[in-house]
Write a protein that holds these residues in place. Sequence first.
Motif, PDB file in Angstrom:
ATOM      1  N   MET A 162       9.895  54.055  24.121  1.00  0.00           N
ATOM      2  CA  MET A 162      11.075  54.283  24.954  1.00  0.00           C
ATOM      3  C   MET A 162      12.122  55.128  24.222  1.00  0.00           C
ATOM      4  O   MET A 162      12.286  55.011  23.014  1.00  0.00           O
ATOM      5  CB  MET A 162      11.675  52.930  25.350  1.00  0.00           C
ATOM      6  N   ALA A 163      12.809  55.954  24.973  1.00  0.00           N
ATOM      7  CA  ALA A 163      13.824  56.813  24.345  1.00  0.00           C
ATOM      8  C   ALA A 163      14.971  55.947  23.829  1.00  0.00           C
ATOM      9  O   ALA A 163      15.333  54.944  24.453  1.00  0.00           O
ATOM     10  CB  ALA A 163      14.340  57.814  25.376  1.00  0.00           C
ATOM     11  N   PRO A 164      15.553  56.319  22.713  1.00  0.00           N
ATOM     12  CA  PRO A 164      16.715  55.579  22.207  1.00  0.00           C
ATOM     13  C   PRO A 164      17.882  55.673  23.199  1.00  0.00           C
ATOM     14  O   PRO A 164      18.005  56.664  23.925  1.00  0.00           O
ATOM     15  CB  PRO A 164      17.053  56.267  20.894  1.00  0.00           C
ATOM     16  N   THR A 165      18.706  54.637  23.228  1.00  0.00           N
ATOM     17  CA  THR A 165      19.841  54.643  24.159  1.00  0.00           C
ATOM     18  C   THR A 165      21.092  55.187  23.494  1.00  0.00           C
ATOM     19  O   THR A 165      21.357  54.927  22.317  1.00  0.00           O
ATOM     20  CB  THR A 165      20.118  53.225  24.678  1.00  0.00           C
ATOM     21  N   LEU A 166      21.844  55.941  24.275  1.00  0.00           N
ATOM     22  CA  LEU A 166      23.097  56.529  23.806  1.00  0.00           C
ATOM     23  C   LEU A 166      24.243  55.966  24.644  1.00  0.00           C
ATOM     24  O   LEU A 166      24.155  55.910  25.867  1.00  0.00           O
ATOM     25  CB  LEU A 166      23.049  58.051  23.967  1.00  0.00           C
ATOM     26  N   ALA A 167      25.307  55.541  23.963  1.00  0.00           N
ATOM     27  CA  ALA A 167      26.484  55.045  24.677  1.00  0.00           C
ATOM     28  C   ALA A 167      27.712  55.792  24.176  1.00  0.00           C
ATOM     29  O   ALA A 167      27.763  56.214  23.021  1.00  0.00           O
ATOM     30  CB  ALA A 167      26.651  53.550  24.439  1.00  0.00           C
ATOM     31  N   VAL A 168      28.680  55.994  25.071  1.00  0.00           N
ATOM     32  CA  VAL A 168      29.924  56.657  24.685  1.00  0.00           C
ATOM     33  C   VAL A 168      31.075  55.741  25.087  1.00  0.00           C
ATOM     34  O   VAL A 168      31.139  55.292  26.239  1.00  0.00           O
ATOM     35  CB  VAL A 168      30.069  58.029  25.380  1.00  0.00           C
ATOM     36  N   PHE A 169      31.947  55.448  24.131  1.00  0.00           N
ATOM     37  CA  PHE A 169      33.084  54.564  24.416  1.00  0.00           C
ATOM     38  C   PHE A 169      34.388  55.264  24.065  1.00  0.00           C
ATOM     39  O   PHE A 169      34.418  56.170  23.245  1.00  0.00           O
ATOM     40  CB  PHE A 169      32.978  53.284  23.580  1.00  0.00           C
ATOM     41  N   LYS A 170      35.456  54.736  24.657  1.00  0.00           N
ATOM     42  CA  LYS A 170      36.756  55.356  24.429  1.00  0.00           C
ATOM     43  C   LYS A 170      37.800  54.286  24.171  1.00  0.00           C
ATOM     44  O   LYS A 170      37.867  53.288  24.890  1.00  0.00           O
ATOM     45  CB  LYS A 170      37.101  56.173  25.667  1.00  0.00           C
ATOM     46  N   LEU A 171      38.629  54.518  23.144  1.00  0.00           N
ATOM     47  CA  LEU A 171      39.804  53.669  22.898  1.00  0.00           C
ATOM     48  C   LEU A 171      41.021  54.527  23.258  1.00  0.00           C
ATOM     49  O   LEU A 171      41.005  55.183  24.286  1.00  0.00           O
ATOM     50  CB  LEU A 171      39.791  53.196  21.444  1.00  0.00           C
ATOM     51  N   ALA A 172      42.069  54.514  22.414  1.00  0.00           N
ATOM     52  CA  ALA A 172      43.251  55.329  22.736  1.00  0.00           C
ATOM     53  C   ALA A 172      42.978  56.785  22.388  1.00  0.00           C
ATOM     54  O   ALA A 172      42.847  57.132  21.220  1.00  0.00           O
ATOM     55  CB  ALA A 172      44.465  54.822  21.954  1.00  0.00           C
ATOM     56  N   SER A 173      42.882  57.629  23.414  1.00  0.00           N
ATOM     57  CA  SER A 173      42.479  59.018  23.179  1.00  0.00           C
ATOM     58  C   SER A 173      42.708  59.833  24.443  1.00  0.00           C
ATOM     59  O   SER A 173      43.036  59.281  25.496  1.00  0.00           O
ATOM     60  CB  SER A 173      40.999  59.077  22.810  1.00  0.00           C
ATOM     61  N   CYS A 174      42.464  61.138  24.339  1.00  0.00           N
ATOM     62  CA  CYS A 174      42.710  62.027  25.478  1.00  0.00           C
ATOM     63  C   CYS A 174      41.438  62.380  26.228  1.00  0.00           C
ATOM     64  O   CYS A 174      41.469  63.158  27.182  1.00  0.00           O
ATOM     65  CB  CYS A 174      43.396  63.297  25.010  1.00  0.00           C
TER      66      CYS A 174
ATOM     67  N   GLY B   8      39.135  64.327  25.217  1.00  0.00           N
ATOM     68  CA  GLY B   8      38.664  65.664  24.860  1.00  0.00           C
ATOM     69  C   GLY B   8      37.356  65.635  24.091  1.00  0.00           C
ATOM     70  O   GLY B   8      36.497  66.505  24.268  1.00  0.00           O
ATOM     71  N   CYS B   9      37.194  64.641  23.231  1.00  0.00           N
ATOM     72  CA  CYS B   9      35.973  64.608  22.410  1.00  0.00           C
ATOM     73  C   CYS B   9      34.742  64.225  23.229  1.00  0.00           C
ATOM     74  O   CYS B   9      33.679  64.805  23.062  1.00  0.00           O
ATOM     75  CB  CYS B   9      36.167  63.687  21.213  1.00  0.00           C
ATOM     76  N   GLN B  10      34.905  63.249  24.148  1.00  0.00           N
ATOM     77  CA  GLN B  10      33.757  62.942  25.018  1.00  0.00           C
ATOM     78  C   GLN B  10      33.421  64.139  25.886  1.00  0.00           C
ATOM     79  O   GLN B  10      32.263  64.396  26.183  1.00  0.00           O
ATOM     80  CB  GLN B  10      34.023  61.827  26.012  1.00  0.00           C
ATOM     81  N   LEU B  11      34.473  64.845  26.307  1.00  0.00           N
ATOM     82  CA  LEU B  11      34.230  66.022  27.146  1.00  0.00           C
ATOM     83  C   LEU B  11      33.393  67.054  26.404  1.00  0.00           C
ATOM     84  O   LEU B  11      32.642  67.804  27.009  1.00  0.00           O
ATOM     85  CB  LEU B  11      35.558  66.638  27.576  1.00  0.00           C
ATOM     86  N   THR B  12      33.538  67.063  25.069  1.00  0.00           N
ATOM     87  CA  THR B  12      32.739  67.987  24.266  1.00  0.00           C
ATOM     88  C   THR B  12      31.257  67.754  24.521  1.00  0.00           C
ATOM     89  O   THR B  12      30.461  68.694  24.529  1.00  0.00           O
ATOM     90  CB  THR B  12      33.066  67.796  22.772  1.00  0.00           C
ATOM     91  N   LEU B  13      30.890  66.498  24.753  1.00  0.00           N
ATOM     92  CA  LEU B  13      29.476  66.198  25.022  1.00  0.00           C
ATOM     93  C   LEU B  13      29.052  66.831  26.355  1.00  0.00           C
ATOM     94  O   LEU B  13      27.991  67.446  26.447  1.00  0.00           O
ATOM     95  CB  LEU B  13      29.266  64.678  25.039  1.00  0.00           C
ATOM     96  N   LEU B  14      29.916  66.706  27.357  1.00  0.00           N
ATOM     97  CA  LEU B  14      29.582  67.329  28.651  1.00  0.00           C
ATOM     98  C   LEU B  14      29.605  68.852  28.557  1.00  0.00           C
ATOM     99  O   LEU B  14      28.960  69.548  29.334  1.00  0.00           O
ATOM    100  CB  LEU B  14      30.581  66.870  29.718  1.00  0.00           C
ATOM    101  N   ASP B  15      30.369  69.317  27.570  1.00  0.00           N
ATOM    102  CA  ASP B  15      30.514  70.746  27.372  1.00  0.00           C
ATOM    103  C   ASP B  15      29.254  71.366  26.744  1.00  0.00           C
ATOM    104  O   ASP B  15      29.108  72.581  26.694  1.00  0.00           O
ATOM    105  CB  ASP B  15      31.712  70.952  26.448  1.00  0.00           C
ATOM    106  N   CYS B  16      28.339  70.523  26.267  1.00  0.00           N
ATOM    107  CA  CYS B  16      27.110  71.016  25.613  1.00  0.00           C
ATOM    108  C   CYS B  16      26.118  71.441  26.689  1.00  0.00           C
ATOM    109  O   CYS B  16      24.985  70.940  26.740  1.00  0.00           O
ATOM    110  CB  CYS B  16      26.476  69.935  24.746  1.00  0.00           C
ATOM    111  N   GLU B  17      26.531  72.387  27.523  1.00  0.00           N
ATOM    112  CA  GLU B  17      25.727  72.689  28.706  1.00  0.00           C
ATOM    113  C   GLU B  17      24.299  73.078  28.375  1.00  0.00           C
ATOM    114  O   GLU B  17      23.353  72.596  28.991  1.00  0.00           O
ATOM    115  CB  GLU B  17      26.411  73.798  29.508  1.00  0.00           C
ATOM    116  N   ASP B  18      24.158  73.935  27.358  1.00  0.00           N
ATOM    117  CA  ASP B  18      22.817  74.438  27.043  1.00  0.00           C
ATOM    118  C   ASP B  18      21.901  73.341  26.522  1.00  0.00           C
ATOM    119  O   ASP B  18      20.688  73.439  26.632  1.00  0.00           O
ATOM    120  CB  ASP B  18      22.899  75.553  25.993  1.00  0.00           C
ATOM    121  N   GLU B  19      22.490  72.302  25.938  1.00  0.00           N
ATOM    122  CA  GLU B  19      21.665  71.286  25.286  1.00  0.00           C
ATOM    123  C   GLU B  19      21.533  70.012  26.116  1.00  0.00           C
ATOM    124  O   GLU B  19      20.741  69.138  25.784  1.00  0.00           O
ATOM    125  CB  GLU B  19      22.258  70.914  23.915  1.00  0.00           C
ATOM    126  N   LEU B  20      22.320  69.898  27.201  1.00  0.00           N
ATOM    127  CA  LEU B  20      22.371  68.618  27.918  1.00  0.00           C
ATOM    128  C   LEU B  20      21.004  68.197  28.460  1.00  0.00           C
ATOM    129  O   LEU B  20      20.627  67.018  28.348  1.00  0.00           O
ATOM    130  CB  LEU B  20      23.378  68.695  29.070  1.00  0.00           C
TER     131      LEU B  20
END
Lengths: 383, 250
Positions: free
Chosen positions: B1-13, B15-27
Amino acid sequence: MTDTQGPAVLDRDGLNALVAELVAQGRTVIGPTVRDGAVVLAELESADDLPFGWGVELDAGRYRLVRRTDGAAFAHSAGPQSWKNFLHPARQRLWSADRTPSGGVDFTADEPAAPSYAFLGVRPCDLRAIAIQDRVLTGGRYEDTGYARRRTGAFLIAAECTEPGATCFCVSTGGGPAADPGYDLALTEVDGRFLVRVGSEAGGELLARLPHSAADEGTERAAHAAVDAARDRMGRALPPVDVRALLAGSADAERWDDVAERCLTCGNCTMVCPTCFCVTTEEVTDLTGDHTERWQRWDSCFDLDFSYLHGGPVRASARSRYRQWLTHKLSTWHDQFDSSGCVGCGRCISWCPVGIDITEEVTALAAEAGTGPTASADPRTES
Amino acid sequence: MAPTLAVFKLASCDGCQLTLLDCEDELLALAGEVEIAHFLEASSAVAPGPYDLSLVEGSVTTAEDAERVRAIRANSRHLVTIGACATAGGIQALRNYADVDEYRRVVYAHPEYISTLATSTPVSAHVGVDFELRGCPIDRRQLIEVITAFLAGRKPDVPNHSVCFECKRRGTVCVTVAHGTPCLGPVTHAGCGALCPAYRRGCFGCFGPSGSVNLPALIPVLRRDGMDDAAVERFLHTFNAPAFDEELRS
Ligand code: SF4
Ligand code: SF4
Ligand code: SF4
Ligand code: SF4
């Protein structure tokens, strides 16, 4: 061959023709040009791209472009790059590998055909630096094949130095403002014209195709006088001691603590140095893990990762890293490669953000060795 | 089975999680290699942990954050913090130098509704962290490299040296030496590719201190280039203020 084996004179049209002819031959012509407030090395489309009328004002940690009234093209020194940016580039892929359907691995060496370079305006110090990198990268048992490919076909047009900068000290490293052999053509700029000497058959052939005249006595005399005068106008000097022995005996000097307080360990000095050759290699896989690439990129003895072995870096302190840079440049380089690693171009002085000056540090080390409490063990008296 | 990836957010804007969505070529490739189990910015469908790789954005600014990050850690095999908030407290750590009660009174109509800690702290001050990826925001290529390295079980190629290394490799003319522009590059962690100097701006220090910093030696250069005490303080008090402050004291 024609009459061109003796010195000749090119005027501005001749210089234009020189670049045009090289471009027409399919060469990538690299030379000085103004960009972002500095004279950088970049591809030239024509001689018009040369920095006519620009000079530089240099100091430790400081570089400023200044206007010149004489319109000279080669009256600048210690730019932020050197020819190593082209011959020994900052990044290159060495090979890649792919997993095959049958479970094997296919390796592909990266051996792109090198551009056919022509370097225009190579300073005498930089000509020596290229010779040093030739020795380091192709003169030993293991040749850097990429460097060899780029270097072999490169056509070198030296520009002798008539305008040394305030951070120059080539004379005290055993060099000088006149070009040593190794060039295809050597130019000396005098009042808008250029005395040309031929250093190779290819150089002679090229000159024959350009509009030129035989050198007149006045131009020759003026060119020699300008280069001779440059010899006496070096902005700086290494102290007149056996620098190799001084550094070899200075491992425990207190001066290293002093410079370590000022040094940012930012690595700029090694990156701008035309002889520093150190690289690191990294393997980079892609997300699937079926494709991997090995990249080589410039590294520096100022990088903590550079000396990282299991458990930590060998040279953790700034003291030990600055000491490595100076000791390698000026002393252990002789042991490895039969020469000093410094040609006195002054780049490391100008482009150090805090203005640490290699000549000043060596002078201080000499003073410490000569007058300090360890005077009896002065390394300079050892043979 | 593929490893699981989770993204969490505390106090922040975000922008960094958005960087993941911004990886269009690699998504697409990424979605083929991992199961994205928890990423609220992308999907409200959430699969339960434990997660193989958790990316945590944001700093700890409330008692609730502190508790949550402990729960995230307990539910993650490998925890990577992303961005200046998570690795250094972020811009909200400027509160560490001020009176939070005063802020509360001045900013909010009903200060009594606001429950917050007096400080903003990095995730590493609360739980163990396997890798810290710096930047404000993080660099897209570095994020992909960290995930790729995790999948391959190798160390990420994320150098610890200064921005100057990248600046010189890129062939940029040094803005400090050639223009007299204050630049934090010599003390800042590489990663952005020396973006600002390439546009003739000094480095703002988004990535925080590099692995080898001598900040006191840079202060006289900032002063030479026209910064007074207050300007130097403002220059250092942005996204990574506590981290740079520590370098000044050491
Ligand atoms: S050590 Fe400095 S002066 Fe000597 S060759 Fe290198 S950059 Fe030039
Ligand atoms: S001085 Fe440092 S970077 Fe330069 S060649 Fe020597 S070890 Fe390498
Ligand atoms: S000597 Fe200057 S350029 Fe070299 S690492 Fe130290 S601060 Fe940087
Ligand atoms: S511009 Fe900034 S980052 Fe680039 S070399 Fe100069 S000091 Fe370093």
